[in-house]
Design a protein around this motif. Structure first.
Motif, PDB file in Angstrom:
ATOM      1  N   VAL A  56     -12.298 -10.820  -8.081  1.00 51.51           N
ATOM      2  CA  VAL A  56     -11.402  -9.767  -8.562  1.00 51.51           C
ATOM      3  C   VAL A  56     -10.935 -10.056  -9.986  1.00 51.51           C
ATOM      4  O   VAL A  56     -10.649  -9.133 -10.756  1.00 51.51           O
ATOM      5  CB  VAL A  56     -10.189  -9.622  -7.624  1.00 51.51           C
ATOM      6  CG1 VAL A  56      -9.185  -8.615  -8.164  1.00 51.51           C
ATOM      7  CG2 VAL A  56     -10.650  -9.200  -6.227  1.00 51.51           C
ATOM      8  N   ILE A  57     -10.897 -11.331 -10.351  1.00 52.56           N
ATOM      9  CA  ILE A  57     -10.313 -11.733 -11.637  1.00 52.56           C
ATOM     10  C   ILE A  57     -11.353 -11.943 -12.725  1.00 52.56           C
ATOM     11  O   ILE A  57     -11.193 -11.497 -13.857  1.00 52.56           O
ATOM     12  CB  ILE A  57      -9.495 -13.035 -11.469  1.00 52.56           C
ATOM     13  CG1 ILE A  57      -8.455 -12.880 -10.362  1.00 52.56           C
ATOM     14  CG2 ILE A  57      -8.827 -13.438 -12.774  1.00 52.56           C
ATOM     15  CD1 ILE A  57      -7.822 -14.180  -9.951  1.00 52.56           C
ATOM     16  N   MET A  69      -6.154 -10.419   4.240  1.00 52.43           N
ATOM     17  CA  MET A  69      -5.803  -9.521   3.143  1.00 52.43           C
ATOM     18  C   MET A  69      -4.460  -9.968   2.560  1.00 52.43           C
ATOM     19  O   MET A  69      -3.490 -10.139   3.297  1.00 52.43           O
ATOM     20  CB  MET A  69      -5.671  -8.093   3.650  1.00 52.43           C
ATOM     21  CG  MET A  69      -5.426  -7.056   2.555  1.00 52.43           C
ATOM     22  SD  MET A  69      -6.928  -6.695   1.630  1.00 52.43           S
ATOM     23  CE  MET A  69      -7.888  -5.791   2.865  1.00 52.43           C
ATOM     24  N   PRO A  70      -4.356 -10.230   1.251  1.00 54.12           N
ATOM     25  CA  PRO A  70      -3.068 -10.638   0.672  1.00 54.12           C
ATOM     26  C   PRO A  70      -2.039  -9.509   0.783  1.00 54.12           C
ATOM     27  O   PRO A  70      -2.340  -8.360   0.431  1.00 54.12           O
ATOM     28  CB  PRO A  70      -3.405 -10.943  -0.783  1.00 54.12           C
ATOM     29  CG  PRO A  70      -4.636 -10.142  -1.066  1.00 54.12           C
ATOM     30  CD  PRO A  70      -5.402 -10.093   0.214  1.00 54.12           C
ATOM     31  N   THR A  71      -0.854  -9.829   1.278  1.00 51.97           N
ATOM     32  CA  THR A  71       0.187  -8.805   1.424  1.00 51.97           C
ATOM     33  C   THR A  71       0.984  -8.604   0.141  1.00 51.97           C
ATOM     34  O   THR A  71       1.586  -7.562  -0.071  1.00 51.97           O
ATOM     35  CB  THR A  71       1.150  -9.191   2.555  1.00 51.97           C
ATOM     36  OG1 THR A  71       1.677 -10.508   2.301  1.00 51.97           O
ATOM     37  CG2 THR A  71       0.437  -9.188   3.905  1.00 51.97           C
ATOM     38  N   CYS A  72       0.985  -9.630  -0.723  1.00 50.21           N
ATOM     39  CA  CYS A  72       1.708  -9.523  -2.003  1.00 50.21           C
ATOM     40  C   CYS A  72       0.915 -10.240  -3.087  1.00 50.21           C
ATOM     41  O   CYS A  72       1.317 -11.296  -3.568  1.00 50.21           O
ATOM     42  CB  CYS A  72       3.115 -10.113  -1.872  1.00 50.21           C
ATOM     43  SG  CYS A  72       4.116  -9.979  -3.369  1.00 50.21           S
ATOM     44  N   PRO A  73      -0.234  -9.688  -3.492  1.00 47.05           N
ATOM     45  CA  PRO A  73      -1.039 -10.346  -4.530  1.00 47.05           C
ATOM     46  C   PRO A  73      -0.286 -10.384  -5.864  1.00 47.05           C
ATOM     47  O   PRO A  73       0.362  -9.409  -6.240  1.00 47.05           O
ATOM     48  CB  PRO A  73      -2.279  -9.462  -4.623  1.00 47.05           C
ATOM     49  CG  PRO A  73      -1.834  -8.117  -4.136  1.00 47.05           C
ATOM     50  CD  PRO A  73      -0.806  -8.398  -3.079  1.00 47.05           C
ATOM     51  N   VAL A  74      -0.361 -11.513  -6.561  1.00 40.66           N
ATOM     52  CA  VAL A  74       0.351 -11.664  -7.830  1.00 40.66           C
ATOM     53  C   VAL A  74      -0.584 -12.200  -8.899  1.00 40.66           C
ATOM     54  O   VAL A  74      -1.514 -12.956  -8.610  1.00 40.66           O
ATOM     55  CB  VAL A  74       1.565 -12.617  -7.696  1.00 40.66           C
ATOM     56  CG1 VAL A  74       2.608 -12.053  -6.758  1.00 40.66           C
ATOM     57  CG2 VAL A  74       1.137 -14.017  -7.251  1.00 40.66           C
ATOM     58  N   ILE A  75      -0.343 -11.773 -10.124  1.00 42.22           N
ATOM     59  CA  ILE A  75      -0.968 -12.390 -11.287  1.00 42.22           C
ATOM     60  C   ILE A  75       0.173 -13.032 -12.066  1.00 42.22           C
ATOM     61  O   ILE A  75       1.214 -12.410 -12.291  1.00 42.22           O
ATOM     62  CB  ILE A  75      -1.750 -11.362 -12.145  1.00 42.22           C
ATOM     63  CG1 ILE A  75      -2.619 -12.070 -13.183  1.00 42.22           C
ATOM     64  CG2 ILE A  75      -0.859 -10.334 -12.773  1.00 42.22           C
ATOM     65  CD1 ILE A  75      -3.931 -12.553 -12.635  1.00 42.22           C
ATOM     66  N   SER A 133      -9.981  -5.010  -2.908  1.00 48.44           N
ATOM     67  CA  SER A 133      -9.676  -4.548  -4.270  1.00 48.44           C
ATOM     68  C   SER A 133      -8.786  -3.311  -4.234  1.00 48.44           C
ATOM     69  O   SER A 133      -7.875  -3.162  -5.054  1.00 48.44           O
ATOM     70  CB  SER A 133     -10.966  -4.238  -5.031  1.00 48.44           C
ATOM     71  OG  SER A 133     -11.701  -5.414  -5.256  1.00 48.44           O
ATOM     72  N   THR A 134      -9.037  -2.428  -3.283  1.00 45.83           N
ATOM     73  CA  THR A 134      -8.219  -1.222  -3.149  1.00 45.83           C
ATOM     74  C   THR A 134      -6.774  -1.578  -2.842  1.00 45.83           C
ATOM     75  O   THR A 134      -5.835  -1.024  -3.445  1.00 45.83           O
ATOM     76  CB  THR A 134      -8.779  -0.317  -2.033  1.00 45.83           C
ATOM     77  OG1 THR A 134     -10.132   0.017  -2.334  1.00 45.83           O
ATOM     78  CG2 THR A 134      -7.961   0.952  -1.898  1.00 45.83           C
ATOM     79  N   GLU A 135      -6.573  -2.533  -1.929  1.00 49.67           N
ATOM     80  CA  GLU A 135      -5.217  -2.926  -1.546  1.00 49.67           C
ATOM     81  C   GLU A 135      -4.522  -3.698  -2.670  1.00 49.67           C
ATOM     82  O   GLU A 135      -3.329  -3.522  -2.910  1.00 49.67           O
ATOM     83  CB  GLU A 135      -5.251  -3.766  -0.265  1.00 49.67           C
ATOM     84  CG  GLU A 135      -5.587  -2.977   0.983  1.00 49.67           C
ATOM     85  CD  GLU A 135      -4.635  -1.810   1.185  1.00 49.67           C
ATOM     86  OE1 GLU A 135      -3.409  -2.023   1.124  1.00 49.67           O
ATOM     87  OE2 GLU A 135      -5.107  -0.672   1.387  1.00 49.67           O
ATOM     88  N   ILE A 136      -5.254  -4.559  -3.345  1.00 54.23           N
ATOM     89  CA  ILE A 136      -4.663  -5.312  -4.456  1.00 54.23           C
ATOM     90  C   ILE A 136      -4.214  -4.357  -5.558  1.00 54.23           C
ATOM     91  O   ILE A 136      -3.140  -4.524  -6.153  1.00 54.23           O
ATOM     92  CB  ILE A 136      -5.664  -6.349  -4.999  1.00 54.23           C
ATOM     93  CG1 ILE A 136      -5.843  -7.489  -3.994  1.00 54.23           C
ATOM     94  CG2 ILE A 136      -5.184  -6.915  -6.352  1.00 54.23           C
ATOM     95  CD1 ILE A 136      -6.882  -8.515  -4.403  1.00 54.23           C
TER      96      ILE A 136
END
Length: 526
Positions: A56-57, A69-75, A133-136
């Motif tokens: 994704v990155i 599935m990450p519930t709170c994806p962060v950058i 990717s959609t959820e992120i």
């Protein structure tokens, strides 16, 4: 002879026993070390709920299948030069808890490239049917660790993306003032860098509420010095959020005469006068002697000392820039479209602040806490961070500023406006000092009949993350139990109707797509 042999046997046996004991002790030590290592690996295991996989990155990566599935994806963006050694330590801790590629050192990579690549990948994988990717894309949150200037830089970059769903931003207080983090409940003290502290912060990010916040466009016009083709302000002097741009019209006579235009944006405040002068002295000193600025308390002590030496607490004949604002500039506000009125500035005011958030100079609130009736009687409203109005406050000197530490303390409330303009003419001084979100610069003023103009106008809004301890108030959100009570009756020191006489700049890009307001007339700045 027999006695000698017997002694040798005993010595050899003793040595063997000692060797055996040493071996057993070493084995026990290694066993304990391994056990500790196992425990440590458990305590720093990857936090899957915040995790973003490499595909994704990074560019040119194929879709990978993941069970969770990450519930709170962060950058995460970290200015490793902020907070003395804390920035570097925080970088190591975050990278041990997350994918190291989702934790960006701003000294190594630009946030523009990182975010453009990230959203390009998200969109590409989304079209290929990748659910992660959609959820992120829907749930991504951004964390920024650094000073107010660093936070403003990332806010500008996110604004430039012009996304349908802009990711909300949480700020880690890693600077000296930390006004942005404090305004939204993240505190103002530099953080702990251990694993548990970072985990706790991430949990707060997960549960934080989104809040709209106004952004402000600033445009500055001046004529270049005669005989000098260079910009009137050295590039290294400019704050991250302010940059030069050229006018494209070949028939523009003003451009031929050597006018320079700078523009950018801010989210917290713009200030001018003595407070900016003290800030400029502090930043200059820190650039010369970075080894003396390793912790927050020492930085704040140095700041206070510079306030005294720069004449902030007593008018000084040796500091021309300490003359009052009324001598330096005409201040105008737009009351209605196309209708400007000059704002009366008390003659004693030596510093003026255009404030968007209820936090300035390390968490102080210059607007104070007047009750609704008092505001209404002066044509003012309660301050909100998303009402498209900026609060204009003045200060007489450092002693006036110290009044903010008292329960009823506040600055001189001058106005609330959607647009404000400062016009500087030849006269009182050859320069003044200005500051945007903690980043100061030395501003040349006209030496002939020309005019330097600074105009601030409402630009749009960004999404911030706020904890229940936020001090910021939204027109759309009920006040937090931790926010101040607007029924508090402030004292009568307000002079509204009185007749009384920031981090080392690298290639940190500005928000380049700040557009001019639709009804903006460029010729007015000539």
């Amino acid at each position: 002879m027999e006695e000698l042999k017997s002694s040798m046997k005993r010595l050899l046996k003793g040595s063997q026993t000692m060797a055996k004991d040493f071996k057993n002790s070493l084995q026990q030590l290694l066993l304990k070390s391994n056990e500790g290592s196992d425990t440590g690996s458990e305590s720093v295991s990857i936090l899957k709920e915040f995790y973003i996989p490499d595909y994704v990155i990074l560019p040119d990566k194929e879709i990978e299948k993941h069970d969770l599935m990450p519930t709170c994806p962060v950058i995460v963006f970290i200015n490793s030069r902020s907070g003395g050694q804390l920035g570097g330590e925080l970088l190591v801790t975050y990278r041990s808890l997350l994918n190291e590629n989702q934790v960006i050192d701003l000294g190594e990579k630009s946030p523009e490239k990182v975010l453009h690549q990230l959203y390009f990948n998200l969109e590409r994988h989304h079209k290929n049917g990748d659910n992660m990717s959609t959820e992120i894309q829907k749930t991504l949150r951004v964390i920024v660790a650094g000073g107010d200037g660093t936070a403003g830089w990332i806010l500008g970059v996110v604004s430039d993306l012009k996304l349908a769903r802009s990711p909300p931003i949480a700020t880690v207080p890693l600077g000296t003032g930390n006004n942005l983090p404090f305004a939204f409940g993240w505190g103002k003290k530099n953080p702990e860098t251990d694993h548990q502290s970072v985990k706790t912060f991430l949990d707060h990010v997960k549960s934080a509420n989104e809040m709209k916040v106004d952004s402000w466009h600033i445009l500055m016009r001046m004529k270049a010095p005669r005989g000098d083709s260079c910009d009137p302000i050295a590039p290294l002097e400019l704050p991250h959020s302010l940059h030069a741009f050229k006018r494209t019209s070949s028939s523009d006579a003003l451009n031929e005469e050597g006018f320079h235009t700078f523009r950018g944006g801010f989210w917290n405040y713009f200030s001018m006068g003595m407070d900016a002068q003290v800030s400029y002295a502090f930043h200059s000193e820190r650039k010369l002697h970075p080894e003396k600025f390793k912790n927050q308390f020492q930085n704040q002590s140095t700041y206070a000392k510079l306030g005294c030496s720069q004449g902030w607490f007593c008018a000084s004949l040796f500091h021309p820039s300490s003359r009052n604002i009324a001598q330096l500039a005409k201040v105008k506000i737009m009351k209605s479209p196309g209708h400007w009125i000059e704002l009366p500035i008390p003659r004693s005011i030596r510093s003026i602040v255009c404030l968007n958030l209820p936090s300035f100079s390390g968490g102080l609130d210059p607007w104070g806490r007047p009750n609704r009736q008092k505001l209404h009687s002066r044509g003012l409203t309660c301050p909100y961070v998303d009402d498209a109005l900026i609060e204009v406050v003045g200060f007489r000197n450092g002693w006036h500023g110290l009044s903010l530490y008292t329960p009823k303390g506040h600055g001189t409330r001058l106005a609330q406006a959607n647009r404000i303009r400062f016009e500087f003419h030849k006269g009182a001084a050859n320069h003044t000092f200005m500051r945007i979100d903690g980043e100061p610069w030395k501003q040349p003023l006209p030496m002939d009949d020309d005019t330097v103009v600074v105009e601030i106008s409402h630009h749009g809004q960004v999404n911030m993350l706020a904890t229940p301890h936020t001090r910021s108030r939204s027109v759309n959100v009920p006040p937090s139990p931790y926010s101040y009570d607007d029924d508090y009756d402030s004292d009568d020191e307000d002079l509204f109707f009185s007749n009384e006489n920031s981090e080392e700049r690298s290639s940190f890009g500005a928000a380049e797509s700040f557009r001019l307001p639709d009804d903006f007339d460029m010729t007015r700045l000539s």
